[in-house]
Design a protein around this motif. Structure first.
Motif, PDB file in Angstrom:
ATOM      1  N   ALA C  90       0.813  -1.217   0.000  1.00  0.00           N
ATOM      2  CA  ALA C  90       0.000   0.000   0.000  1.00  0.00           C
ATOM      3  C   ALA C  90       0.848   1.269   0.000  1.00  0.00           C
ATOM      4  N   VAL C  91       1.953   1.257   0.750  1.00  0.00           N
ATOM      5  CA  VAL C  91       2.806   2.470   0.734  1.00  0.00           C
ATOM      6  C   VAL C  91       3.533   2.622  -0.589  1.00  0.00           C
ATOM      7  N   THR C  94       0.856   4.328  -2.981  1.00  0.00           N
ATOM      8  CA  THR C  94       0.144   5.556  -2.609  1.00  0.00           C
ATOM      9  C   THR C  94       1.089   6.591  -2.028  1.00  0.00           C
ATOM     10  N   THR C  96       1.621   7.951   0.890  1.00  0.00           N
ATOM     11  CA  THR C  96       1.419   7.855   2.343  1.00  0.00           C
ATOM     12  C   THR C  96       2.712   7.414   3.025  1.00  0.00           C
ATOM     13  N   PHE C 119      -1.245   4.670   8.736  1.00  0.00           N
ATOM     14  CA  PHE C 119      -0.714   5.394   7.580  1.00  0.00           C
ATOM     15  C   PHE C 119      -0.937   6.891   7.811  1.00  0.00           C
ATOM     16  N   ALA C 130      -4.695   3.964   0.542  1.00  0.00           N
ATOM     17  CA  ALA C 130      -3.714   3.045   1.140  1.00  0.00           C
ATOM     18  C   ALA C 130      -4.429   1.917   1.881  1.00  0.00           C
TER      19      ALA C 130
END
Lengths: 260, 260, 260
Positions: C90-91, C94, C96, C119, C130
């Motif tokens: 996810a990081v 995105t 974040t 996050f 995220a």
């Protein structure tokens, strides 16, 4: 009629589901592994393993002395006292050392600990023998673990503490040693007070949820003294504990046979 | 037909088995012990005990002031907030002190704490009375514990915090005090943010799995302020919490009656 | 006949009740919340949430940098590795940052962790994205979590570690990274030794019940190296782990599809 049947079945099922975690069905047949690391299994979801030649990077990661080329491993989901007392007999009987005793917060949703005990040896045959002895001893050392759906009680005794009791509890080597556990912890406090009033024993340690345990819901008292005094204290505390834990649920039961 | 019956029964059973740990069947009849140490039992597998004359070696092991000849003990497998709030009423109502509040990682496989609370008294009658009051209060303080199979929520309020809230949460004595708990912890963060936005309250403490709890899966916010503000914050957070926890399972339910 | 029926039903029920905690029934239909904070739910009783404008007093209480006006929250009762690996993707995807990774002692009575991952973002759309990516990734990252009634095994791999792996495990950014988990912990020691013997990898960390975990009954080894070596080590360890855990219960099973 159908409703009655459903009710009857529900009763049976709830009875089974509510059975304490330690009261496992006897393993009909033990399962085996063909891996050379596998030694056996035992009560409390205990597993015994060996590594003949521990890799040097693992020696370092585990912070073990490299002179112990081989290690024996005794791990369990349910129980620490029974495994430590069993390991204590194993070190007496074999050419091994106790390298580590670690206590997880476990018992599969119960109130107590799981455990991880490491034996060190120069020869893998010694490590394997220690694990075998310990697994076998569990049958006895689980004898005075009494549980119901609300908690558990534990009483352990040895006439002559050895290196596992010393490592885990700071017990004086060669002396009679006892421990009581009460869960929920409130019961353990009364057991501790009962022990010291029942006989002339010396307190070694007192552990509680916030100090000395892995946040278990237990109070644990360890103590030493004359063999007769230690046993008398345990027998008196056991009577009190069974009574108190019984007020929270069914009659507390042992999975094997009480030995004290 | 037989298959249908099995299916129907399975549904019923799974429903029962999935019920949250706190949602225990009401104890049909309370069990008693004839031991003088026994006071009673209560919700959350709580047990109340007293020791009239604590042995000096236990005073030392527990690190208690010896002027408290007698202690009252309130211990539980499930819950810390309800027991602490109940103990808070008990110290207001009796001639006792709160000597210790310890939190186990427990709730019988749930996401939260068990608890161990020690009252100190010079007279055993006072210790016993404190434990009796606390056990009785549990009926109320469990009112805003809402649980389903995925987690739990807790909301507590007192118009006037006393020594148990001070010992456990550092609450200012005599002021209105509130706390919110969300489990799994993620939900607790949203509750904490909701509380401070809903009313003019002062944050006292924020606890999370790695800091301030016994590694529970909870976020706990404690706060004080005007009585109306504390209550408003709790009511708003409760609405949010019930909605969020409900997305992970069944409708969260209280075992008794919400009081806020 | 009636007795036979009861027996048959008991068997079915016990089978269901004994199923490992992670082996949840697939959620027939996901539940939703109309709250703007709600993002979604996922495997392991995971819940994803966002707060668009974190209140300043909560920023302070959580010790977060105030430049992250918005936070995304991924919390779970069961699992830490799967959620951390999912957050790692996810990081990467995105705008974040990973602000915190906290590990509860949980898994609903199992041997391992629950988790709480935060996050940070300047825009709530990024935080939400995220959390969405992470929830979706859980389907994959739970693939090599294998469990039975006695414990669990976990194997994770990424070709290129990012900020979640760095925050949680100190993994070198951009390098191939792997981790093995064995529970009960005894099995994890053999897995760790297997990993370093199976391929040329570098140990990053070794965690055990008393050190580096939240008192879980796990041994966790993290390591990096060439992509091929990391994968080879994981595949070899998986074979050993499935064999050993199987001696304590049923055949360990994944809830989704193994990916390594």
């Amino acid at each position: 009629m159908r409703e009655q049947l459903i009710e009857k079945i529900m009763e049976e099922v709830i009875k089974k589901v509510d059975a304490p975690a330690t009261e496992e069905a006897p393993q009909a047949e033990k399962k085996h592994s063909s891996l050379t690391e596998f030694v056996g299994t035992g009560l409390g979801d205990s597993i015994g393993l060996v590594i003949a030649n521990v890799d040097h990077s693992i020696h370092e990661a585990m912070n073990l002395d490299k002179k112990y080329r081989s290690i024996g491993i005794l791990g369990a989901r349910t129980g620490a006292g029974p495994q430590i007392m069993a390991a204590d007999e194993a070190v007496k009987a074999t050419n091994t050392e106790i390298l580590a005793v670690e206590l997880a917060r476990d018992t599969k949703g119960g109130a107590g600990h799981g455990s991880l005990i490491i034996f060190g040896a120069e020869d893998v045959a010694d490590a394997r023998r220690a694990v075998e002895v310990a697994l076998k001893e569990l049958e006895r050392t689980f004898g005075d673990v009494h549980a119901n759906e609300a908690g558990h009680l534990e009483f352990q005794y040895t006439a002559r503490a050895s290196y596992a009791c010393e490592k885990a509890f700071n017990a004086p080597i060669g002396k009679s040693f006892g421990l009581v556990v009460g869960a929920p912890a409130a019961i353990g406090i009364v057991l501790a007070d009962t022990v010291v009033k029942a006989a002339n024993v010396d307190v070694i340690s007192y552990s509680s949820p916030a100090k000395g345990t892995s946040f278990t819901n237990e109070v644990i008292l360890t103590f030493s003294g004359d063999s007769g005094a230690v046993r008398q204290a345990l027998i008196t505390a056991r009577e009190v504990g069974l009574d108190l834990l019984g007020t929270l649920g069914g009659k507390p039961a042992s999975t094997t046979v009480p030995y004290i």
